[in-house]
Design a protein around this motif. Structure first.
Motif, PDB file in Angstrom:
ATOM      1  N   LEU A 131       0.832  -1.198   0.000  1.00  0.00           N
ATOM      2  CA  LEU A 131       0.000   0.000   0.000  1.00  0.00           C
ATOM      3  C   LEU A 131       0.869   1.252   0.000  1.00  0.00           C
ATOM      4  CD1 LEU A 131      -2.731   1.442   0.255  1.00  0.00           C
ATOM      5  CD2 LEU A 131      -2.544   1.189   2.744  1.00  0.00           C
ATOM      6  N   ALA A 132       1.875   1.277   0.881  1.00  0.00           N
ATOM      7  CA  ALA A 132       2.770   2.437   0.924  1.00  0.00           C
ATOM      8  C   ALA A 132       3.542   2.570  -0.383  1.00  0.00           C
ATOM      9  CB  ALA A 132       3.729   2.302   2.104  1.00  0.00           C
ATOM     10  N   TYR A 133       4.021   1.452  -0.909  1.00  0.00           N
ATOM     11  CA  TYR A 133       4.775   1.464  -2.169  1.00  0.00           C
ATOM     12  C   TYR A 133       3.899   2.017  -3.294  1.00  0.00           C
ATOM     13  CZ  TYR A 133       8.698  -0.260  -4.998  1.00  0.00           C
ATOM     14  OH  TYR A 133       9.806  -0.363  -5.804  1.00  0.00           O
ATOM     15  N   THR A 134       2.625   1.679  -3.262  1.00  0.00           N
ATOM     16  CA  THR A 134       1.682   2.142  -4.268  1.00  0.00           C
ATOM     17  C   THR A 134       1.461   3.644  -4.165  1.00  0.00           C
ATOM     18  OG1 THR A 134       0.541   0.007  -4.257  1.00  0.00           O
ATOM     19  CG2 THR A 134      -0.670   1.891  -5.126  1.00  0.00           C
ATOM     20  N   LEU A 135       1.215   4.120  -2.947  1.00  0.00           N
ATOM     21  CA  LEU A 135       0.881   5.524  -2.753  1.00  0.00           C
ATOM     22  C   LEU A 135       2.064   6.454  -2.979  1.00  0.00           C
ATOM     23  CD1 LEU A 135      -1.308   5.256   0.491  1.00  0.00           C
ATOM     24  CD2 LEU A 135      -2.117   5.563  -1.862  1.00  0.00           C
ATOM     25  N   PHE A 136       3.255   6.000  -2.639  1.00  0.00           N
ATOM     26  CA  PHE A 136       4.397   6.905  -2.607  1.00  0.00           C
ATOM     27  C   PHE A 136       5.255   6.893  -3.869  1.00  0.00           C
ATOM     28  CE2 PHE A 136       3.278   7.119   1.798  1.00  0.00           C
ATOM     29  CZ  PHE A 136       3.761   8.344   2.242  1.00  0.00           C
ATOM     30  N   GLN A 137       5.009   6.002  -4.808  1.00  0.00           N
ATOM     31  CA  GLN A 137       5.838   6.017  -6.012  1.00  0.00           C
ATOM     32  C   GLN A 137       5.728   7.327  -6.796  1.00  0.00           C
ATOM     33  OE1 GLN A 137       6.814   2.407  -8.397  1.00  0.00           O
ATOM     34  NE2 GLN A 137       5.257   1.433  -7.155  1.00  0.00           N
ATOM     35  N   PRO A 138       4.522   7.841  -7.041  1.00  0.00           N
ATOM     36  CA  PRO A 138       4.463   9.146  -7.724  1.00  0.00           C
ATOM     37  C   PRO A 138       5.083  10.265  -6.897  1.00  0.00           C
ATOM     38  CG  PRO A 138       2.329   8.037  -7.796  1.00  0.00           C
ATOM     39  CD  PRO A 138       3.180   7.281  -6.814  1.00  0.00           C
ATOM     40  N   ILE A 139       4.913  10.211  -5.578  1.00  0.00           N
ATOM     41  CA  ILE A 139       5.478  11.250  -4.710  1.00  0.00           C
ATOM     42  C   ILE A 139       7.002  11.209  -4.767  1.00  0.00           C
ATOM     43  CG2 ILE A 139       5.644  12.060  -2.322  1.00  0.00           C
ATOM     44  CD1 ILE A 139       2.836  10.901  -1.874  1.00  0.00           C
ATOM     45  N   CYS A 140       7.563  10.003  -4.637  1.00  0.00           N
ATOM     46  CA  CYS A 140       9.021   9.867  -4.729  1.00  0.00           C
ATOM     47  C   CYS A 140       9.526  10.275  -6.106  1.00  0.00           C
ATOM     48  CB  CYS A 140       9.433   8.427  -4.424  1.00  0.00           C
ATOM     49  SG  CYS A 140       9.208   7.924  -2.688  1.00  0.00           S
ATOM     50  N   GLY A 141       8.782   9.896  -7.147  1.00  0.00           N
ATOM     51  CA  GLY A 141       9.176  10.280  -8.499  1.00  0.00           C
ATOM     52  C   GLY A 141       9.190  11.783  -8.684  1.00  0.00           C
ATOM     53  N   TRP A 142       8.138  12.446  -8.208  1.00  0.00           N
ATOM     54  CA  TRP A 142       8.073  13.906  -8.302  1.00  0.00           C
ATOM     55  C   TRP A 142       9.213  14.545  -7.520  1.00  0.00           C
ATOM     56  CZ3 TRP A 142       7.141  17.447  -4.306  1.00  0.00           C
ATOM     57  CH2 TRP A 142       6.933  18.768  -4.710  1.00  0.00           C
ATOM     58  N   LEU A 143       9.500  14.011  -6.317  1.00  0.00           N
ATOM     59  CA  LEU A 143      10.597  14.536  -5.506  1.00  0.00           C
ATOM     60  C   LEU A 143      11.922  14.434  -6.257  1.00  0.00           C
ATOM     61  CD1 LEU A 143      11.556  15.538  -2.655  1.00  0.00           C
ATOM     62  CD2 LEU A 143      11.940  13.118  -2.106  1.00  0.00           C
ATOM     63  N   ILE A 144      12.164  13.284  -6.889  1.00  0.00           N
ATOM     64  CA  ILE A 144      13.409  13.090  -7.636  1.00  0.00           C
ATOM     65  C   ILE A 144      13.473  14.015  -8.844  1.00  0.00           C
ATOM     66  CG2 ILE A 144      14.628  11.412  -9.088  1.00  0.00           C
ATOM     67  CD1 ILE A 144      13.694   9.260  -7.039  1.00  0.00           C
ATOM     68  N   ASP A 145      12.336  14.216  -9.529  1.00  0.00           N
ATOM     69  CA  ASP A 145      12.315  15.145 -10.655  1.00  0.00           C
ATOM     70  C   ASP A 145      12.630  16.571 -10.206  1.00  0.00           C
ATOM     71  OD1 ASP A 145      11.838  13.546 -12.890  1.00  0.00           O
ATOM     72  OD2 ASP A 145       9.677  13.543 -12.593  1.00  0.00           O
ATOM     73  N   VAL A 146      12.187  16.944  -9.004  1.00  0.00           N
ATOM     74  CA  VAL A 146      12.324  18.323  -8.533  1.00  0.00           C
ATOM     75  C   VAL A 146      13.689  18.593  -7.914  1.00  0.00           C
ATOM     76  CG1 VAL A 146      11.464  20.007  -6.855  1.00  0.00           C
ATOM     77  CG2 VAL A 146       9.857  18.695  -8.239  1.00  0.00           C
ATOM     78  N   ILE A 147      14.166  17.707  -7.016  1.00  0.00           N
ATOM     79  CA  ILE A 147      15.427  17.994  -6.311  1.00  0.00           C
ATOM     80  C   ILE A 147      16.610  17.220  -6.881  1.00  0.00           C
ATOM     81  CG2 ILE A 147      14.143  18.457  -4.198  1.00  0.00           C
ATOM     82  CD1 ILE A 147      15.245  15.880  -3.028  1.00  0.00           C
ATOM     83  N   GLY A 148      16.369  16.354  -7.844  1.00  0.00           N
ATOM     84  CA  GLY A 148      17.466  15.635  -8.475  1.00  0.00           C
ATOM     85  C   GLY A 148      17.596  14.210  -7.968  1.00  0.00           C
ATOM     86  N   LEU A 149      18.231  13.389  -8.785  1.00  0.00           N
ATOM     87  CA  LEU A 149      18.359  11.970  -8.470  1.00  0.00           C
ATOM     88  C   LEU A 149      19.240  11.735  -7.247  1.00  0.00           C
ATOM     89  CD1 LEU A 149      17.870   8.995  -9.199  1.00  0.00           C
ATOM     90  CD2 LEU A 149      19.807   9.151 -10.772  1.00  0.00           C
ATOM     91  N   LYS A 150      20.340  12.483  -7.125  1.00  0.00           N
ATOM     92  CA  LYS A 150      21.274  12.200  -6.035  1.00  0.00           C
ATOM     93  C   LYS A 150      20.613  12.365  -4.673  1.00  0.00           C
ATOM     94  CE  LYS A 150      25.763  13.278  -4.042  1.00  0.00           C
ATOM     95  NZ  LYS A 150      27.106  13.849  -4.274  1.00  0.00           N
ATOM     96  N   MET A 151      20.063  13.533  -4.390  1.00  0.00           N
ATOM     97  CA  MET A 151      19.507  13.787  -3.069  1.00  0.00           C
ATOM     98  C   MET A 151      18.183  13.063  -2.858  1.00  0.00           C
ATOM     99  SD  MET A 151      21.684  15.355  -1.372  1.00  0.00           S
ATOM    100  CE  MET A 151      20.599  15.497   0.052  1.00  0.00           C
ATOM    101  N   GLY A 152      17.365  12.994  -3.899  1.00  0.00           N
ATOM    102  CA  GLY A 152      16.077  12.324  -3.749  1.00  0.00           C
ATOM    103  C   GLY A 152      16.233  10.860  -3.397  1.00  0.00           C
TER     104      GLY A 152
END
Length: 436
Positions: free
Chosen positions: A71-92
Motif C-alpha cells: 500500500l505504501a509502495y503504491t501511494l508513494f511512487q508518484p510522490i518519490c518520483g516527483w521529488l526526484i524530478d524536482v530535487i534531483g536523483l542524487k539527493m532524492g
C-alpha cells in the motif's frame, strides 16, 4: 566496459582524472543501490515461516503485513518520483535510501504482526523511490539509442537483490537469528548510502565525465520541461493516452512479481513440501532467470530492429510481448507434480516478467521528456502495485482454502491481456527510420 582514465584540465593549477564510459559506471552504482533495496525488502519473504511462528501470525495477518508495504509502495511512487524530478536523483534517492535502511534495522525490534506491518509501511514508502529513480537514471545518463539496453541492465538490480537475498538472509538467520538478518540487511543499506553520497553526481556536474561523453549523452538535444507542482504533474500526465498504454500492462504484470517476492517461499513450503533449507537452495533461481530476462530484453529490441525493420518504439513493444508469451509458463506450472520442474517453469515466468518490466521502463524514457520521467515511472509503478496490493490480499484470504494453483493460472493470462493494450495504445502504425 573498461575503466580507462585520461586527464582533463580543470584549471591551470590542477587536473582531474576522467573515466571512460562513466555513464555505465554510474548505472552500476545505481544498480547496486537497487540490489540492496531488494535484499532489504525480500528479507521478509525469506523469514516468513519463522516470523509467523515467532510473532504468532496467521496467513491472513501475514498478508496484511505484506499489504502494508505494498500500500505504501503504491501511494508513494508518484510522490518519490516527483521529488526526484524536482530535487534531483542524487539527493532524492539518498534521502529515501537512508529512511529504508534505518527502518530495516528497526524490524529487529518488532514484537507483533501489527508492529511489523507499521514498519513495512514506512519501508514501502521509502523504497518506492527505486522505480521512478530507475527511469531518471536512464534518462539522465543515456541517449535514446542506448536506453533500451540500459533499461535492461538497470532492471538487473530489481532481481539480483531478490536472488541474493535467500543465501544472505539464511546465513544471517542461522548465525544471528531473524533479528540479525534484518540488522545485516539494514547495515548494507547504510553502507550504500555512503557510497552514493560520495560517488554520484549528475552528468552536468560530474568532474570525471569527459566532454566527449557528455556530448554523446546529450546528442538528442531533448527539450527539458518545466518543474510542475505535484498535482499539476499528475493531471498533465493523466491526460496522455500513451501513459495508459504503459500503466495498464504494468497493472496486469505486477501480481506475478509480488508472488515471486513474497509468496513463493510459502507456496514451496505448503504445496511442494520444501523445508527452509530447500527453499533457500532453489528459491533464488526465478530471480536468476529474471536477471537474464532483464539483460536480454534490451538486446532483443535490437534484434527486432535489425531483423524485422521495426522502429525503436515497436521493437520495445515486441520485446514486451515476447515476455508476455513466456508468462504462460506460470499457468503450465500448475499441471506438473515434480517440484523441481515447477521451479523451472516459475523461473521462465521470472524471465518473462522482467522482460516486460524493463521494456515498460524503456517506454517511459522513450515517450516522455526528461523532466517527467521519474514522475511518470512512479505513476506507472503505482498502477502496478495497486494490482500487487489487491492480489496479495486475495492470496491471504484464499490460499488456505483453494490453494495457489488458480492464482498462478490467472498470472499466466494477465500479461497476454496487457500485451493487447500495449499494442493498441503504444505501438506505432507508421514506420520511421530507426537508429539502433
Amino acid at each position: 566496459m573498461s575503466l580507462e582514465s585520461t586527464t582533463k584540465p580543470i584549471s591551470a593549477s590542477r587536473t582531474v582524472r576522467v573515466i571512460k564510459n562513466l555513464r555505465w559506471w554510474m548505472l552500476g552504482m545505481f544498480l547496486l543501490g537497487v540490489t540492496v533495496n531488494y535484499i532489504t525488502r525480500n528479507s521478509l519473504g525469506i523469514l516468513a515461516p519463522e516470523l509467523k511462528t515467532s510473532l504468532n501470525m496467521t496467513t491472513e495477518q501475514y498478508s496484511w503485513v505484506v499489504a502494508a508495504f505494498q500500500l505504501a509502495y503504491t501511494l508513494f511512487q508518484p510522490i518519490c518520483g516527483w521529488l526526484i524530478d524536482v530535487i534531483g536523483l542524487k539527493m532524492g534517492f539518498l534521502i529515501c535510501a537512508l529512511i529504508w535502511s534505518v527502518t530495516c534495522l528497526l524490524h529487529a525490534g518488532a514484537g507483533s504482526w501489527l508492529h511489523l506491518a507499521l514498519l513495512r509501511f514506512v519501508m514501502g514508502a521509502s523504497e518506492a523511490a527505486a522505480t521512478p529513480a530507475n527511469a531518471k537514471a536512464i534518462g539522465d545518463w543515456f541517449p535514446k539509442k542506448e536506453r533500451p539496453v540500459a533499461a535492461g541492465w538497470a532492471g538487473v538490480g530489481f532481481s539480483i537483490g531478490a536472488m541474493l537475498a535467500p543465501p544472505i538472509i539464511y546465513v544471517a538467520h542461522i548465525t544471528f537469528g531473524w533479528q540479525g538478518a534484518f540488522l545485516l540487511t539494514g547495515g548494507l543499506g547504510l553502507l550504500w548510502v555512503g557510497l552514493w553520497w560520495w560517488g554520484y553526481h549528475s552528468p552536468e556536474s560530474h568532474p570525471r565525465l569527459s566532454d566527449d561523453e557528455r556530448a554523446f549523452i546529450n546528442q538528442d538535444n531533448e527539450a527539458i520541461g518545466e518543474k510542475l507542482p505535484f498535482f499539476t504533474a499528475l493531471k498533465v500526465i493523466g491526460k496522455e493516452k500513451k501513459f495508459y498504454g504503459i500503466a495498464i500492462p504494468a497493472f496486469l504484470a505486477e501480481p506475478a512479481w509480488a508472488v515471486l517476492s513474497f509468496w513463493v517461499p510459502l507456496y514451496l513450503a505448503n504445496e511442494r513440501g520444501m523445508d527452509l533449507k530447500q527453499i533457500v537452495m532453489f528459491a533464488w533461481l526465478p530471480f536468476l532467470a529474471a536477471d537474464l530476462g532483464s539483460v536480454a530484453s534490451g538486446y532483443l529490441t535490437r534484434i527486432y530492429v535489425r531483423w524485422f525493420g521495426m522502429t525503436r518504439v515497436n521493437s520495445i513493444v515486441a520485446s514486451s510481448v515476447t515476455g508476455a508469451l513466456l508468462m504462460v509458463s506460470l499457468a503450465l506450472m500448475t499441471l506438473v507434480k515434480d517440484p523441481w520442474l515447477a521451479i523451472a517453469l516459475i523461473s521462465v515466468g521470472g524471465f518473462g516478467h522482467q522482460v516486460i518490466s524493463c521494456m515498460l521502463s524503456a517506454l517511459v524514457v522513450e515517450r516522455f521528456d526528461r523532466r517527467q520521467m521519474a514522475t511518470v515511472n512512479g505513476m506507472r509503478g503505482s498502477c502496478a502495485w495497486i494490482a500487487s496490493f489487491i492480489f496479495s490480499l486475495i492470496i491471504g484470504v484464499t490460499a488456505d482454502t483453494i490453494g495457489f494453483n488458480p492464482l498462478f493460472v490467472a498470472m499466466g493470462i494477465f500479461d497476454l491481456i496487457g500485451a493487447v493494450f500495449l499494442v493498441m495504445l503504444i505501438a506505432e502504425r507508421r514506420q520511421r527510420p530507426a537508429n539502433p
